[in-house]
Design an enzyme around this catalytic site. Structure first.
Site, PDB file in Angstrom:
ATOM      1  N   GLU B  64       0.818  -1.217   0.000  1.00  0.00           N
ATOM      2  CA  GLU B  64       0.000   0.000   0.000  1.00  0.00           C
ATOM      3  C   GLU B  64       0.847   1.259   0.000  1.00  0.00           C
ATOM      4  O   GLU B  64       0.546   2.225  -0.714  1.00  0.00           O
ATOM      5  CB  GLU B  64      -0.947   0.016   1.202  1.00  0.00           C
ATOM      6  CG  GLU B  64      -2.108  -0.960   1.076  1.00  0.00           C
ATOM      7  CD  GLU B  64      -1.756  -2.383   1.499  1.00  0.00           C
ATOM      8  OE1 GLU B  64      -0.620  -2.600   1.974  1.00  0.00           O
ATOM      9  OE2 GLU B  64      -2.609  -3.267   1.362  1.00  0.00           O
ATOM     10  N   HIS B 133     -11.196  -4.003   9.167  1.00  0.00           N
ATOM     11  CA  HIS B 133     -11.725  -3.867   7.807  1.00  0.00           C
ATOM     12  C   HIS B 133     -13.053  -3.120   7.795  1.00  0.00           C
ATOM     13  O   HIS B 133     -13.858  -3.295   6.903  1.00  0.00           O
ATOM     14  CB  HIS B 133     -11.941  -5.245   7.165  1.00  0.00           C
ATOM     15  CG  HIS B 133     -10.686  -5.997   6.867  1.00  0.00           C
ATOM     16  ND1 HIS B 133      -9.915  -6.563   7.840  1.00  0.00           N
ATOM     17  CD2 HIS B 133     -10.069  -6.272   5.692  1.00  0.00           C
ATOM     18  CE1 HIS B 133      -8.871  -7.177   7.292  1.00  0.00           C
ATOM     19  NE2 HIS B 133      -8.935  -7.007   5.982  1.00  0.00           N
TER      20      HIS B 133
END
Lengths: 342, 332
Positions: B64, B133
């Site tokens: 990321e 999440h």
């Protein structure tokens, strides 16, 4: 870039790379630039001491051959990302010292209009996408610039300068991996000056040579003596050729040394006077290059004197320009946060 | 008006916007984890890789920080990347590039460059994906000058605001609530934009202003419909952009209704509700207030796995109804 003629080249057949590859005029210009970097940083340091420059700065005195060796074989529109120790890269890529001084003085005539200072010095027109205050911050950005080059088919090569400290950042590993997977025209240049601030590479880094890490990303890892201009330039030349041919990235480890501390707050408690003295007296990159030029007959005392005089004048004029330039108006504090739209 | 009748899901609207952007401008490309043949974790990119090829719909490694940096570098040098985070939570891995690089590059370089990168963040709870999440981190990025942060709440806005984001010269962060992906709504064909920085009054009313974001807009509208039966007339303002915030629309609404309720899914403290409340307290609308400002936000906990606990952690329609009713009736 014009190179030496064939007759001249033959007579230099046994000399190191740069003496075969570049004209005498070009090599004298390299010496000029190396002096310009050295005197610029000495000038900036003096201005800091006199209170004309605030904040802090990270001097690359002692690393001039590394900056010049990497940048010399680059084309003008090739790009670099630089580091907090980036003054040398900026000058090597073609910046004017007067606009750099102006930036350090916080003036509107500076490369960043006084908003960036030493740590964000850039010269986008000459392909320097900027120094970076975050260790390793510029490495993925360079990979992105290389992706642009590949997608837009511009043929540009991108160099990412970083220090030994950055090789332990996650960004380094992620960026090298992507560059290799996508075979991007980027060159990773680790200027290993032995210390990430105060922590030596021996204490921070599991491999002996940072170039060994290239193996993990299936790219060539090249070690050069970063204080010998010709060695650095030859490695850069080969990496550029590989990148332009679409063969992908290279990691160059340029082993060098900074004569000064990490920044202005450094008391040099992590290294000995003897060590610093040894590098300054016996391995100074400008002294080494100058004596080679002299030995191989590219320059004489008079020529060296002329370069030193010209540089001294350029530095004095640059400081004067910076001093005389206007400061930004307080009312402009919010400028450049967003792109101005009509 | 046939084009207006067509309905798409929120996810389809985003996909169509990305396709239009790529058709219009060869500099636009997509990057992200598993956005190619997999179609994206939420099937937002879908089959775009088949239509535009793997060179323009690029699967990245699970990197990321590096991936965001590559997108920033590409934007800096002339491309128009749209970078998908698989979950907004993973922005935590890339904060360096978002906050220190993308947001500040133009400023640090004195206006010499722009960073026209678009980053997409599937956000929010309600999917049983638990604490790592399910977060709503938009206020984190909303705190950073140099970024623009948007939260489209309808398929129409999702398409129009994404196209506005791609056309924008500065970094735009789009927070897309995952529960909205399947929501259907009218979406015109072809190119149109919905401006960044403009709130939208979804429902006009006289008694109370609810400022809501993202999925809370629909919940606020549902609450408003229920309250109508009780004679309470609610105005619902969809903030749409949290930076730069459309203060005037909120101020005007509060001046009209004299009551303000902020509803958002992110953790209540130090969030968007605090910003909207303070902004109203500092504005001329303060003198019009007939009651204290009320915030309804997420609980001060990570998002739990258990579905009942998960629901209880973020405002639901009955919570909004109760809070709105109490506010209008003067219950403290």
């Amino acid at each position: 870039m014009a190179t030496a003629s064939k007759a001249v080249t033959d007579s230099r057949a046994n000399l190191p790379f740069v003496y075969r590859h570049y004209s005498a005029e070009q090599l004298r210009e390299v010496l000029h630039k190396m002096y310009l970097i050295r005197r610029f940083e000495e000038g900036a340091e003096e201005c800091y001491t006199r209170g004309l420059i605030h904040g802090t700065m990270h001097l690359s005195i002692g690393q001039e051959a590394s900056a010049m060796g990497i940048c010399m074989p680059l084309a003008e529109d090739d790009q670099i990302t630089s580091t907090h120790r980036g003054h040398g890269h900026c000058i090597a890529k073609g910046a004017e010292v007067k606009r750099m001084f102006a930036e350090f003085f916080g003036k509107t005539t500076g490369y960043c209009k006084g908003r960036g200072g030493s740590m964000h010095i850039a010269d986008v027109g000459k392909g320097n996408l900027g120094a970076n205050g975050i260790v390793g911050g510029g490495i993925p950005i360079a990979v992105g610039a290389a992706l642009s080059s590949k997608m837009m088919k511009t043929g540009k090569v991108v160099v990412s300068f970083f220090g030994d400290g950055a090789n332990n950042e996650g960004a380094f590993h992620e960026a090298l991996n992507m560059a290799a997977v996508w075979k991007l025209p980027v060159i990773f240049v680790c200027e290993n000056n032995g210390y990430g601030m105060s922590t030596s590479t021996a204490r921070s880094t599991a491999v002996k040579n940072i170039a060994e890490r290239a193996a993990a990303y299936s790219m060539p890892g090249v070690i050069v003596n970063g204080n010998i201009f010709s060695e650095v330039a030859e490695a850069s030349h080969q990496a550029i050729a590989r990148a332009r041919a679409g063969e992908g990235p290279t990691l160059i480890e340029s082993k060098t040394y900074r004569h000064r501390g990490h920044s202005k707050s450094d008391r040099n408690r992590y290294r000995t006077k003897e060590e610093i003295e040894d590098w300054m007296s016996n391995r100074d990159p400008i002294t080494l290059f100058e004596s080679e030029l002299r030995e191989f007959g590219f320059i004489d005392d008079k020529g060296i004197e002329a370069i030193r005089d010209a540089v001294a004048q350029e530095i004095a004029e640059g400081i004067e320009f910076a001093n005389a330039s206007p400061s930004p108006d307080i009312s402009e504090t919010g400028n450049y946060v967003y792109t101005e739209q009509a | 008006m046939d084009a207006m009748v067509r309905e798409l899901s929120y996810a389809q609207a985003i996909q169509e916007a990305m396709a239009i952007a790529m058709d219009m401008d060869e500099r636009v490309f997509l990057m992200g984890e598993d956005i190619g043949v997999y179609g994206g974790a939420f099937q937002v990119t879908g089959d775009l890789v088949e239509r535009y090829g793997a060179d323009r719909v690029i699967d990245t490694p699970i990197s990321e920080l590096g991936g965001a940096g590559v997108a920033v570098g590409a934007a800096l040098t002339g491309m128009r990347p749209i970078f998908e985070f698989q979950f907004s939570d993973f922005a935590t891995l890339a904060m360096e590039q978002i906050v220190n690089q993308a947001a500040k590059m133009r400023f640090m370089l004195g206006g010499e460059v722009s960073v026209p990168v678009v980053m997409r963040f599937p956000a929010g709870s309600g999917t049983g994906a638990a604490a790592q999440h399910s977060q709503s981190l938009e206020a984190w990025l909303g705190h950073v000058p140099g970024l623009k942060v948007i939260q489209p709440a309808t398929p129409y806005d999702a398409k129009g605001m994404l196209l506005a984001a791609v056309a924008d010269p500065d970094p735009v962060m789009i927070f897309e609530h995952k529960l909205l992906y399947k929501m259907k709504g009218p979406v015109p064909e072809g190119y149109y934009t919905v401006p960044i920085g403009k709130a939208d009054i979804r429902r006009e009313g006289r008694d109370l202003t609810i400022v809501a974001t993202s999925i809370m807009v629909q919940k606020a509208l549902d609450a408003a419909a229920a309250l109508e039966n009780e004679g309470i007339d609610v105005e619902v303002v969809d903030l749409r952009t949290i930076r730069p915030m459309d203060k005037q629309t909120v101020i005007d609404s509060v001046k009209k209704t004299s009551r303000l309720l902020c509803v958002y899914e992110a953790v209540k403290t130090l969030g968007i509700g605090a910003e909207v409340s303070a902004m109203i307290a500092e504005s001329e609308a303060f003198d019009y207030l007939d009651a204290p400002i009320v915030r309804l936000g997420g609980a001060e906990t990570p998002i739990p796995y258990n579905p009942e606990l998960e629901k209880a952690t973020v405002p639901q329609v009955p919570d909004i109804i109760t809070a709105a009713r109490d506010l209008v009736k003067g219950v403290r």
